[in-house]
Design an enzyme around this catalytic site. Structure first.
Site, PDB file in Angstrom:
ATOM      1  N   CYS A 116      -2.128   7.602  -3.798  1.00 56.42           N
ATOM      2  CA  CYS A 116      -3.108   8.630  -3.405  1.00 56.42           C
ATOM      3  C   CYS A 116      -2.595   9.514  -2.274  1.00 56.42           C
ATOM      4  O   CYS A 116      -3.238  10.492  -1.912  1.00 56.42           O
ATOM      5  CB  CYS A 116      -4.407   7.974  -2.958  1.00 56.42           C
ATOM      6  SG  CYS A 116      -5.191   7.041  -4.243  1.00 56.42           S
ATOM      7  N   HIS A 256      -8.672  11.718   2.648  1.00 64.61           N
ATOM      8  CA  HIS A 256      -8.665  11.172   1.291  1.00 64.61           C
ATOM      9  C   HIS A 256     -10.051  10.624   0.973  1.00 64.61           C
ATOM     10  O   HIS A 256     -10.733  10.082   1.839  1.00 64.61           O
ATOM     11  CB  HIS A 256      -7.609  10.072   1.195  1.00 64.61           C
ATOM     12  CG  HIS A 256      -7.557   9.458  -0.166  1.00 64.61           C
ATOM     13  ND1 HIS A 256      -7.628  10.211  -1.312  1.00 64.61           N
ATOM     14  CD2 HIS A 256      -7.471   8.158  -0.578  1.00 64.61           C
ATOM     15  CE1 HIS A 256      -7.563   9.411  -2.362  1.00 64.61           C
ATOM     16  NE2 HIS A 256      -7.473   8.166  -1.937  1.00 64.61           N
ATOM     17  N   ASN A 286     -12.746   8.515  -6.470  1.00 69.73           N
ATOM     18  CA  ASN A 286     -11.398   8.630  -5.902  1.00 69.73           C
ATOM     19  C   ASN A 286     -10.477   9.270  -6.953  1.00 69.73           C
ATOM     20  O   ASN A 286     -10.112   8.620  -7.932  1.00 69.73           O
ATOM     21  CB  ASN A 286     -10.907   7.230  -5.506  1.00 69.73           C
ATOM     22  CG  ASN A 286      -9.493   7.248  -4.951  1.00 69.73           C
ATOM     23  OD1 ASN A 286      -8.806   8.261  -4.976  1.00 69.73           O
ATOM     24  ND2 ASN A 286      -9.053   6.106  -4.454  1.00 69.73           N
TER      25      ASN A 286
HETATM   26  N1  ACO Z   1     -20.697  -3.928  -8.719  1.00 69.93           N
HETATM   27  C1  ACO Z   1     -21.306  -5.017  -8.195  1.00 69.93           C
HETATM   28  N2  ACO Z   1     -20.657  -5.947  -7.492  1.00 69.93           N
HETATM   29  C2  ACO Z   1     -19.334  -5.768  -7.304  1.00 69.93           C
HETATM   30  C3  ACO Z   1     -18.657  -4.664  -7.824  1.00 69.93           C
HETATM   31  C4  ACO Z   1     -19.389  -3.723  -8.552  1.00 69.93           C
HETATM   32  N3  ACO Z   1     -18.811  -2.636  -9.085  1.00 69.93           N
HETATM   33  N4  ACO Z   1     -17.357  -4.745  -7.458  1.00 69.93           N
HETATM   34  C5  ACO Z   1     -17.225  -5.870  -6.745  1.00 69.93           C
HETATM   35  N5  ACO Z   1     -18.422  -6.501  -6.650  1.00 69.93           N
HETATM   36  C6  ACO Z   1     -18.739  -7.745  -5.964  1.00 69.93           C
HETATM   37  C7  ACO Z   1     -17.509  -8.582  -5.730  1.00 69.93           C
HETATM   38  O1  ACO Z   1     -17.201  -9.340  -6.891  1.00 69.93           O
HETATM   39  C8  ACO Z   1     -17.955  -9.457  -4.570  1.00 69.93           C
HETATM   40  O2  ACO Z   1     -18.734 -10.507  -5.087  1.00 69.93           O
HETATM   41  P1  ACO Z   1     -18.505 -12.016  -4.576  1.00 69.93           P
HETATM   42  O3  ACO Z   1     -18.783 -11.950  -3.093  1.00 69.93           O
HETATM   43  O4  ACO Z   1     -19.501 -12.773  -5.356  1.00 69.93           O
HETATM   44  O5  ACO Z   1     -17.086 -12.331  -4.886  1.00 69.93           O
HETATM   45  C9  ACO Z   1     -18.895  -8.557  -3.798  1.00 69.93           C
HETATM   46  O6  ACO Z   1     -19.238  -7.466  -4.668  1.00 69.93           O
HETATM   47  C10 ACO Z   1     -18.305  -7.991  -2.517  1.00 69.93           C
HETATM   48  O7  ACO Z   1     -17.005  -7.508  -2.791  1.00 69.93           O
HETATM   49  P2  ACO Z   1     -16.101  -6.971  -1.648  1.00 69.93           P
HETATM   50  O8  ACO Z   1     -14.725  -6.834  -2.188  1.00 69.93           O
HETATM   51  O9  ACO Z   1     -16.316  -7.748  -0.401  1.00 69.93           O
HETATM   52  O10 ACO Z   1     -16.741  -5.539  -1.411  1.00 69.93           O
HETATM   53  P3  ACO Z   1     -16.293  -4.471  -0.355  1.00 69.93           P
HETATM   54  O11 ACO Z   1     -17.386  -4.230   0.586  1.00 69.93           O
HETATM   55  O12 ACO Z   1     -14.937  -4.770   0.209  1.00 69.93           O
HETATM   56  O13 ACO Z   1     -16.156  -3.166  -1.263  1.00 69.93           O
HETATM   57  C11 ACO Z   1     -14.487  -1.860  -2.352  1.00 69.93           C
HETATM   58  C12 ACO Z   1     -15.257  -3.174  -2.344  1.00 69.93           C
HETATM   59  C13 ACO Z   1     -15.472  -0.735  -2.631  1.00 69.93           C
HETATM   60  C14 ACO Z   1     -13.430  -1.945  -3.439  1.00 69.93           C
HETATM   61  C15 ACO Z   1     -13.816  -1.627  -0.969  1.00 69.93           C
HETATM   62  O14 ACO Z   1     -13.147  -2.808  -0.582  1.00 69.93           O
HETATM   63  C16 ACO Z   1     -12.856  -0.483  -0.967  1.00 69.93           C
HETATM   64  O15 ACO Z   1     -13.233   0.666  -1.149  1.00 69.93           O
HETATM   65  N6  ACO Z   1     -11.566  -0.726  -0.703  1.00 69.93           N
HETATM   66  C17 ACO Z   1     -10.570   0.313  -0.617  1.00 69.93           C
HETATM   67  C18 ACO Z   1     -10.076   0.638  -1.980  1.00 69.93           C
HETATM   68  C19 ACO Z   1      -9.258   1.886  -1.997  1.00 69.93           C
HETATM   69  O16 ACO Z   1      -9.355   2.721  -1.139  1.00 69.93           O
HETATM   70  N7  ACO Z   1      -8.466   2.029  -3.042  1.00 69.93           N
HETATM   71  C20 ACO Z   1      -7.780   3.226  -3.333  1.00 69.93           C
HETATM   72  C21 ACO Z   1      -6.467   3.332  -2.705  1.00 69.93           C
HETATM   73  S1  ACO Z   1      -5.764   4.884  -3.082  1.00 69.93           S
HETATM   74  C22 ACO Z   1      -4.698   4.839  -4.453  1.00 69.93           C
HETATM   75  O17 ACO Z   1      -3.483   4.870  -4.299  1.00 69.93           O
HETATM   76  C23 ACO Z   1      -5.257   4.842  -5.867  1.00 69.93           C
END
Ligand code: ACO
Length: 330
Positions: A116, A256, A286
């Protein structure tokens, strides 16, 4: 390059797929809900390519708009950089396909892979080429069509991404009106936080890689999140200091668009007001390398970006990579 000039963005353009997928649509595909997606990421809907829409087609569309606004013919381009992780195909580069679509036959054309952060990596390269006098006009496209490599059975990732393209033309502008500083960063020890296991030369496509769903994005969202909140701020502050500026000098920040919580965290640390920060993640998710140039183009149209403003750009992504730039708006 003329003495007293420096690289600057002289125009922008964007192209977005027609088809929208809302959070409610996703509720029918995976075990998720609108409320979770909105509160955890800020995303409400995203665009995905359908029909004839491809990476190169979106790129060409965004580019034609940017070139027309710049008043520059495709033949005047010295370089085309396509920042993407989702090329049309492995060979040749999407940049060469775009060159052909535009008829920009005097331009060197290549793809740049930096997750990204691709747009900011391309921005740094383009700036240095122009500042050295080796190029006059560069077309930089940030584009990604992630929907074909998103696992639509994996709720951890499929709710987050979208497709789109943004293009900018960089040329020499009067000194004091263009780019002040930019820098790229990488940490390959974190390569396994965000990757596609198969489809490259190490694990080419086989029936097994397909049945193991190895051609889709795998991500450790929590670890990427922790990393992002730190580097977004630290790298921007470092580049501001290279430019002899501080966060207080910024008029606008184009960050971003990966997660609204990451953006809000960065704004709080930088003490920026909400109206200073470009945000469109709720509409597009994203879009990887397209996120920043699309946000810039929309801000120009909405009158949020004005000549003379000091603009900060900052991103992070797979690699892991990150980067920042500080520029005056033309
Ligand atoms: N719907 C419902 N529940 C979900 C979903 C969903 N879509 N996705 C995950 N969950 C659940 C998980 O399974 C977890 O359940 P569990 O506790 O029973 O295991 C719970 O929600 C909490 O998950 P977390 O991973 O703690 O959630 P978090 O608050 O960290 O948010 C997220 C997750 C949105 C992915 C966040 O961590 C994030 O945005 N991270 C950065 C990702 C990013 O920026 N990526 C792009 C990089 S750029 C590139 O090069 C493409």
């Amino acid at each position: 390059m003329k003495k007293g000039s420096t690289a600057g963005i002289i125009s922008t353009g964007r192209a977005l797929p027609v088809a929208k997928i809302t959070n409610h649509d996703l509720e029918k595909i995976v075990d998720t809900n609108d409320e979770w997606i909105k509160t955890r990421s800020g995303i409400e809907e995203r665009r995905i390519i359908t029909g004839d829409e491809t990476n190169s087609e979106l790129s060409a569309r965004a580019s034609r708009i940017a070139l027309e606004r710049a008043g520059i013919s495709p033949a005047a381009l010295d370089m085309i950089i396509v920042a993407t992780v989702t090329p049309d195909q492995i060979l040749p580069s999407t940049a060469c396909i775009v060159q052909n679509k535009l008829g920009a036959f005097n331009a060197a054309a290549f793809d740049l892979v930096a997750g990204c952060t691709g747009f900011l990596y391309g921005f740094d390269v383009a700036t240095r080429y122009i500042n050295s006098g080796a190029a006059k006009h560069i077309l930089l496209i940030g584009v990604d069509t992630l929907s074909p490599i998103v696992d639509w059975q994996d709720r951890n990732t499929c709710v987050l991404f979208g497709d789109g393209a943004g293009a900018v033309v960089l040329s020499a502008v009067d000194e004091g009106r263009g780019v002040l500083a930019s820098k790229m960063f990488s940490d390959g020890t974190k390569a396994n936080l965000l990757y596609v296991p198969a489809g490259g030369s190490t694990r080419p496509a086989t029936q097994q890689t397909v049945s193991q769903r190895g051609h889709y994005i795998k991500m450790n969202g929590k670890e990427v999140f922790k990393f992002a909140v730190t580097v977004m701020v630290d790298s921007l502050l470092e580049v501001l200091s290279l430019a002899g500026k501080t966060a207080e000098d910024l008029d606008i920040l184009a960050p971003h668009q990966a997660n609204l919580r990451i953006i809000n965290f960065a704004c709080k640390r930088l003490k920026l007001k909400p109206e200073q920060v470009l945000v469109n993640i709720h509409r597009y998710g994203n879009m990887s390398s397209a996120a920043i140039p699309v946000a810039l183009d929309e801000a120009v149209e909405e009158g949020k970006l004005q000549a003379g403003q000091l603009v900060g750009l900052v991103s992070f992504g797979a690699g892991l990579t990150w980067g920042a730039a500080v520029t005056y708006w033309q």
